[in-house]
Design a protein around this motif. Structure first.
Motif, PDB file in Angstrom:
ATOM      1  N   PHE B 106       0.827  -1.199   0.000  1.00 46.51           N
ATOM      2  CA  PHE B 106       0.000   0.000   0.000  1.00 46.51           C
ATOM      3  C   PHE B 106       0.866   1.256   0.000  1.00 46.51           C
ATOM      4  CE2 PHE B 106      -3.069   2.992   2.116  1.00 46.51           C
ATOM      5  CZ  PHE B 106      -3.886   3.091   1.016  1.00 46.51           C
ATOM      6  N   LYS B 107       1.996   1.174   0.624  1.00 46.03           N
ATOM      7  CA  LYS B 107       2.942   2.301   0.589  1.00 46.03           C
ATOM      8  C   LYS B 107       3.303   2.643  -0.864  1.00 46.03           C
ATOM      9  CE  LYS B 107       4.815   3.559   4.816  1.00 46.03           C
ATOM     10  NZ  LYS B 107       3.690   3.008   5.593  1.00 46.03           N
ATOM     11  N   ASP B 108       3.548   1.628  -1.642  1.00 41.50           N
ATOM     12  CA  ASP B 108       3.873   1.854  -3.051  1.00 41.50           C
ATOM     13  C   ASP B 108       2.717   2.508  -3.777  1.00 41.50           C
ATOM     14  OD1 ASP B 108       6.337   0.780  -2.736  1.00 41.50           O
ATOM     15  OD2 ASP B 108       5.824  -1.190  -3.556  1.00 41.50           O
ATOM     16  N   VAL B 109       1.527   2.033  -3.457  1.00 43.37           N
ATOM     17  CA  VAL B 109       0.352   2.595  -4.105  1.00 43.37           C
ATOM     18  C   VAL B 109       0.211   4.074  -3.746  1.00 43.37           C
ATOM     19  CG1 VAL B 109      -2.164   2.535  -4.203  1.00 43.37           C
ATOM     20  CG2 VAL B 109      -0.874   0.406  -4.250  1.00 43.37           C
ATOM     21  N   ILE B 110       0.379   4.380  -2.483  1.00 43.69           N
ATOM     22  CA  ILE B 110       0.315   5.779  -2.058  1.00 43.69           C
ATOM     23  C   ILE B 110       1.335   6.595  -2.832  1.00 43.69           C
ATOM     24  CG2 ILE B 110       0.771   7.380  -0.155  1.00 43.69           C
ATOM     25  CD1 ILE B 110      -0.409   5.457   1.750  1.00 43.69           C
ATOM     26  N   ASP B 111       2.500   6.031  -2.968  1.00 42.80           N
ATOM     27  CA  ASP B 111       3.558   6.705  -3.700  1.00 42.80           C
ATOM     28  C   ASP B 111       3.096   7.075  -5.111  1.00 42.80           C
ATOM     29  OD1 ASP B 111       6.267   7.084  -2.567  1.00 42.80           O
ATOM     30  OD2 ASP B 111       6.827   6.497  -4.609  1.00 42.80           O
ATOM     31  N   SER B 112       2.566   6.105  -5.806  1.00 46.28           N
ATOM     32  CA  SER B 112       2.090   6.369  -7.171  1.00 46.28           C
ATOM     33  C   SER B 112       0.993   7.420  -7.167  1.00 46.28           C
ATOM     34  CB  SER B 112       1.526   5.092  -7.800  1.00 46.28           C
ATOM     35  OG  SER B 112       2.495   4.090  -7.803  1.00 46.28           O
ATOM     36  N   ILE B 113       0.106   7.286  -6.220  1.00 49.49           N
ATOM     37  CA  ILE B 113      -1.019   8.222  -6.150  1.00 49.49           C
ATOM     38  C   ILE B 113      -0.532   9.657  -5.994  1.00 49.49           C
ATOM     39  CG2 ILE B 113      -2.935   8.955  -4.686  1.00 49.49           C
ATOM     40  CD1 ILE B 113      -3.602   6.056  -4.196  1.00 49.49           C
ATOM     41  N   ILE B 114       0.396   9.848  -5.098  1.00 52.00           N
ATOM     42  CA  ILE B 114       0.901  11.198  -4.857  1.00 52.00           C
ATOM     43  C   ILE B 114       1.658  11.718  -6.072  1.00 52.00           C
ATOM     44  CG2 ILE B 114       2.380  12.627  -3.406  1.00 52.00           C
ATOM     45  CD1 ILE B 114      -0.168  11.549  -2.082  1.00 52.00           C
ATOM     46  N   LYS B 115       2.475  10.876  -6.614  1.00 47.60           N
ATOM     47  CA  LYS B 115       3.275  11.306  -7.766  1.00 47.60           C
ATOM     48  C   LYS B 115       2.405  11.713  -8.954  1.00 47.60           C
ATOM     49  CE  LYS B 115       7.531   8.741  -6.914  1.00 47.60           C
ATOM     50  NZ  LYS B 115       8.191   7.448  -7.189  1.00 47.60           N
ATOM     51  N   THR B 116       1.342  10.983  -9.159  1.00 48.43           N
ATOM     52  CA  THR B 116       0.510  11.283 -10.322  1.00 48.43           C
ATOM     53  C   THR B 116      -0.379  12.500 -10.093  1.00 48.43           C
ATOM     54  OG1 THR B 116      -1.021   9.594  -9.504  1.00 48.43           O
ATOM     55  CG2 THR B 116       0.449   8.960 -11.300  1.00 48.43           C
ATOM     56  N   ARG B 117      -0.348  13.028  -8.903  1.00 46.22           N
ATOM     57  CA  ARG B 117      -1.092  14.264  -8.605  1.00 46.22           C
ATOM     58  C   ARG B 117      -2.574  14.173  -8.979  1.00 46.22           C
ATOM     59  NH1 ARG B 117       3.388  14.808  -6.544  1.00 46.22           N
ATOM     60  NH2 ARG B 117       4.578  16.758  -6.441  1.00 46.22           N
ATOM     61  N   VAL B 118      -3.185  13.080  -8.596  1.00 40.28           N
ATOM     62  CA  VAL B 118      -4.614  12.949  -8.828  1.00 40.28           C
ATOM     63  C   VAL B 118      -5.372  13.954  -7.967  1.00 40.28           C
ATOM     64  CG1 VAL B 118      -4.499  10.513  -9.426  1.00 40.28           C
ATOM     65  CG2 VAL B 118      -4.797  11.185  -7.038  1.00 40.28           C
TER      66      VAL B 118
END
Lengths: 336, 336
Positions: B106-118
């Motif tokens: 889930f940490k990785d998922v959060i990472d992607s989420i933040i990076k993609t600036r949704v």
DNA sequence: CTGAAAGCGCTAACAC
DNA sequence: GTGTTAGCGCTTTCAG
């Protein structure tokens, strides 16, 4: 937590933003000590690179679009899982699009796909016509098609040769003396339906006969089960092949009610089954279909296509179409 | 088809890029005649605005992240459908993330989420702990949680009160004289499992009894069916409640083999069913769960939160948590 | 009503 | 090794 930019990191680490950029991208021409400084600043500030800005600068989004049918079949879910699992490995993000029906809808999807500037698109859809693909293909974006062999420019595909599967199966039935094979139409999976018939036809031809027994379900009929109940009053094929297990089960129930015993009076096979098949008695003979792999392989092909594009443009042509294998698994619903 | 930019459109239409931008965004301070010119240039060149550049300039991506469990339950598919359907209406794009298990993932998922600036994230997951949400919540991004009432800053939720559903159901059973109710653990849906037990406990309490009959499936046991076959040799509850229909069917099959008749000797209910339920005999009594609506409402709440953010920051607090209703549907597997 | 220009956050030559 | 600077494609003041 405020959004922190590369500038703030640079300031914190007392270097230029170029250096920060180098650290982020793992460039090796950075002194170890400054790298450390930068990394500390990054974690102190909780900096996460803005993928949007990166995409714009790089003209590459590390993002692909996945297009699937709206119907929530388990099969589709499996494909998605496979695809996402390998996407994670390569750090790709997935835009999910669903397409219900009608060209208008797909036009909108294409629109979104182009606007978002994805690096590639993976499509799994059983009802898409060749024309639609071409519309997308014009934009010169790598495409991987799942479930159907496609020959078009910069379009690869992963598929299962269902026609061949059914061909072998029907051949076997005929050889064993069961010559009255019927195929139940799958209204929601047009392409598959056609493959089933084609496969059966080929087997019949081999034995010097002609296949002509697709059970078509009238458009007006909402329930396959209801239709079959009627159908069985005047028909009794020796073997019925259905595409999905839910259909095969409908057959089984209707057959039971018509007083037919499975597999003694009538044999049933389905191409794609789900975990629910394990719960029925008798269990359906079916094919083991590598749905997860369909997604995983598709994504692998995509990343390969994407990296090829960077390195060199050699259209090697190899691996443009990958065929995955199936396995017939006899269970309680057949005598073979 | 080459990617065309706003500059080329501007050149073609002989205006500045600012004007093209205005046309794209439907600004009304553009002379009708120039608007026409621009629109012609756009369609002639096949121009599609680059969403990446737009996002960067606007600091808004018109994109949300959807996080779902990896397991491909039909229920999840339904939620996705509902969410995407309303996302389409508002022109939002969806990043799909799956989370299997373990915090690391889930940490990785959060990472992607933040990076993609949704702009926001919608989460449906039955096993996520409160702590995980907080990690995400720190980034100050609107969150809608599906399936579980959450009280946290800028987190809304849509859910079904399963506890209450089971409470009513068990109350009814007890009232009708069936006091020996058991609940089958759902190892893959931890939260739901707990709700079932809580609901049953409440009902038992009301009748001055204590609920203590959750059927736990040992970790080592892969198949619920196998376990139950053994279980039924020494146990025979009057009523068993399962979370998903696949589990309920496993119960039914094991019970049948133990010689128990459904519903005469044993009654079975499941909370969530699928289309496969229609195919079993007897059909399972179950709840009608608005899975599609769960997704649709979640997305509606998201867009609402997103537009509120722009207009004014009034934390009205209303509608932070929406409860969707269920309906018990008695079928052949129960006597009530 | 329309154009010029700054800026969104980051990358990649190109200097030093 | 590291900094400077010019974009990437678009939006949005601010002038005119």
């Amino acid at each position: 937590m405020k959004k922190v930019t590369i500038y703030e990191v640079a300031a914190e680490a007392e270097v230029s933003l170029a250096t920060v950029s180098r650290v982020i991208n793992g460039s090796d021409l950075v002194k170890e000590s400054t790298r450390k400084k930068v990394e500390e600043a990054i974690s102190k500030l909780g900096y996460k690179p803005n993928a949007v800005a990166q995409s714009l600068a790089l003209k590459r989004s590390t993002t692909i679009a996945l297009v699937v049918p709206e119907a929530s079949f388990v099969f589709t879910g499996q494909i998605i899982n496979g695809l996402i699992d390998v996407a994670k490995i390569y750090n790709y993000n997935i835009y999910l699009h669903t397409i219900s029906e009608g060209i208008v809808d797909f036009k909108d999807v294409i629109d979104s796909i182009i606007k978002t500037r994805v690096d590639g698109v993976v499509i799994y859809n059983d009802n898409l016509t060749g024309i639609d693909i071409e519309t997308l293909s014009e934009y010169n974006i790598p495409i991987v098609f799942i479930g159907n062999k496609i020959k078009a420019n910069n379009v690869s595909s992963v598929y299962i040769d269902i026609k061949q599967a059914v061909n072998e199966l029907v051949d076997k039935f005929i050889t064993e003396g069961y010559k009255d094979v019927a195929i139940l139409e799958d209204r929601k999976n047009d392409y598959s339906s056609k493959q089933l018939v084609a496969g059966a036809s080929k087997a019949y031809e081999k034995h010097g006969m002609k296949f002509d027994n697709q059970i078509k379900i009238p458009k007006a009929q909402r329930s396959t089960y209801t239709f079959l109940t009627e159908y069985f009053k005047t028909n009794k094929p020796e073997v019925i092949i259905a595409n999905r297990d839910s259909q095969a089960i409908a057959i089984m129930n209707a057959a039971n009610e018509a007083g037919y015993k499975i597999p003694e009076d009538m044999q049933i096979v389905c191409i794609i089954d789900t975990k629910y098949n394990k719960m029925f008695r008798p269990q359906l003979s079916s094919f083991v279909m590598p749905s997860y792999d369909l997604g995983a392989v598709a994504m692998r092909m995509m990343t390969k296509q994407l990296s090829n594009k960077e390195e060199d443009q050699e259209k090697d042509g190899s691996d443009k179409n990958i065929e995955l294998s199936y396995l017939f698994t006899p269970r309680g619903s057949t005598k073979i």
